[in-house]
Design a protein around this motif. Sequence first.
Motif, short mmCIF file in Angstrom:
data_model
loop_
_atom_site.label_atom_id
_atom_site.label_comp_id
_atom_site.label_asym_id
_atom_site.label_seq_id
_atom_site.Cartn_x
_atom_site.Cartn_y
_atom_site.Cartn_z
N PRO A 37 0.99 -1.31 -0.18
CA PRO A 37 -0.15 0.08 0.10
C PRO A 37 0.75 1.37 0.03
N GLY A 38 1.76 1.38 0.68
CA GLY A 38 2.86 2.51 0.78
C GLY A 38 3.37 2.85 -0.67
N LYS A 39 3.67 1.92 -1.29
CA LYS A 39 4.34 2.21 -2.78
C LYS A 39 3.32 2.58 -3.57
N VAL A 40 2.05 2.33 -3.47
CA VAL A 40 0.92 2.65 -4.11
C VAL A 40 0.75 4.25 -3.82
N ALA A 41 0.52 4.41 -2.71
CA ALA A 41 0.19 5.84 -2.04
C ALA A 41 1.43 6.88 -2.63
N ASN A 42 2.50 6.23 -2.36
CA ASN A 42 3.37 7.28 -2.81
C ASN A 42 3.54 7.76 -4.03
N LYS A 43 3.43 6.69 -4.81
CA LYS A 43 3.12 6.93 -6.52
C LYS A 43 1.92 7.84 -6.84
N LEU A 44 1.19 7.81 -6.10
CA LEU A 44 0.03 8.91 -6.32
C LEU A 44 0.32 10.40 -5.63
N PHE A 45 1.11 10.17 -4.63
CA PHE A 45 1.47 11.51 -3.95
C PHE A 45 2.56 12.18 -4.88
N ARG A 46 3.58 11.58 -5.25
CA ARG A 46 4.62 12.15 -6.34
C ARG A 46 3.98 12.69 -7.43
N ALA A 47 2.87 11.90 -7.90
CA ALA A 47 2.27 12.43 -9.37
C ALA A 47 1.65 13.57 -9.09
N TRP A 48 0.73 13.50 -7.95
CA TRP A 48 0.25 14.92 -7.55
C TRP A 48 0.99 16.14 -7.15
N LEU A 49 2.25 15.86 -6.49
CA LEU A 49 3.40 17.12 -6.34
C LEU A 49 3.73 17.52 -7.78
N ALA A 60 -4.31 5.68 -9.21
CA ALA A 60 -5.90 5.84 -8.41
C ALA A 60 -6.63 5.84 -9.40
N THR A 61 -8.00 5.55 -8.76
CA THR A 61 -9.16 5.65 -9.32
C THR A 61 -9.42 7.25 -9.92
N PRO A 62 -10.30 7.32 -11.06
CA PRO A 62 -10.83 8.62 -11.24
C PRO A 62 -11.21 9.54 -10.03
N ALA A 63 -12.02 8.80 -9.35
CA ALA A 63 -12.62 9.69 -8.27
C ALA A 63 -11.24 10.17 -7.22
N ALA A 64 -10.51 9.25 -6.84
CA ALA A 64 -9.35 9.54 -5.90
C ALA A 64 -8.55 10.80 -6.64
N VAL A 65 -8.21 10.49 -7.79
CA VAL A 65 -7.38 11.55 -8.53
C VAL A 65 -8.31 12.96 -8.49
N LYS A 66 -9.31 13.08 -8.69
CA LYS A 66 -10.06 14.27 -8.55
C LYS A 66 -10.03 14.89 -7.37
N GLY A 109 -5.82 -3.20 -3.85
CA GLY A 109 -5.10 -3.70 -4.82
C GLY A 109 -3.93 -2.98 -5.26
N SER A 110 -3.92 -2.38 -6.59
CA SER A 110 -2.65 -1.47 -6.96
C SER A 110 -3.23 -0.27 -7.20
N LYS A 111 -4.28 0.24 -6.79
CA LYS A 111 -4.74 1.59 -6.80
C LYS A 111 -5.17 2.05 -5.74
N VAL A 112 -5.13 3.60 -5.40
CA VAL A 112 -5.78 4.29 -4.34
C VAL A 112 -7.15 4.44 -4.88
N SER A 113 -7.88 4.07 -4.02
CA SER A 113 -9.45 3.81 -4.27
C SER A 113 -10.32 5.09 -3.86
N LYS A 114 -9.54 5.65 -2.54
CA LYS A 114 -10.40 6.86 -2.04
C LYS A 114 -9.32 7.57 -1.29
N VAL A 115 -9.49 8.98 -1.33
CA VAL A 115 -8.50 9.86 -0.73
C VAL A 115 -9.38 10.82 0.25
N TYR A 116 -8.89 10.86 1.49
CA TYR A 116 -9.49 11.84 2.38
C TYR A 116 -8.67 12.96 2.72
#
Length: 212
Positions: A37-49, A60-66, A109-116
């Motif tokens: 999970p940490g690897k997946v989360a950091n991948k989204l975090f770096r993309a956001w940065l 991440a899912t479209p909703a999580a990206v949004k 799984g291999s994606k962030v499904s929800k972001v708070y």
Amino acid sequence: MFKRLLLGAALTAATTLTLASAGPAFAARASAGTPAPGKVANKLFRAWLAADRAAAAKAATPAAVKTIFTYAYRAPDRFDGCSGNVCRFVHTSVRVPGGLDGIAMVVTGSKVSKVYLSRHITEPPTVAKHLFAAWKRGDEYGGLEVATSATVQKLFKVTYDPRGVTYFFQGCSKEPRGYSCAYSYEGGAMLMHVRGSRNAGYEVRSISYLAD
């Protein structure tokens, strides 16, 4: 002052992000063929940065990206590890509303499904309604977006019962240090004590109850 907290500063935070150990619970989630999970989360975090939505969509899912691209504050500067499949990024130098203190990602799984996210909400009634809605659906992370940890802990000690008493929102009124937002029900009322400002954002700092 608030402008200094905006997402525009996110790129500078990338160089100071500290990767903390996620501990045994983190390691237990890793399995053959499934990224931790940490690897997946950091991948989204770096993309956001990097403001790279295409890369974010791969993690991440479209909703999580949004959701993550609406974050109002500068980027959290510490990876706080994962508890099960929920990974958190927190602030160490910026005070934001709520007990979430940054960003939490639910990994499926291999994606962030929800972001708070720690929320920048400028109206006390909106904060109260957000917390109440989170309580109704049993969503503690949703509650932490707008309320302190102690407040969420107290509220969620009792599970919302859809077959129980009906709650009626009575609006918010001024009190010495902020606002009191009331939900009445047969036999009493729940008061959410909201603190903050339009500039910094509001949060529910405490809850009290009244009996008829």
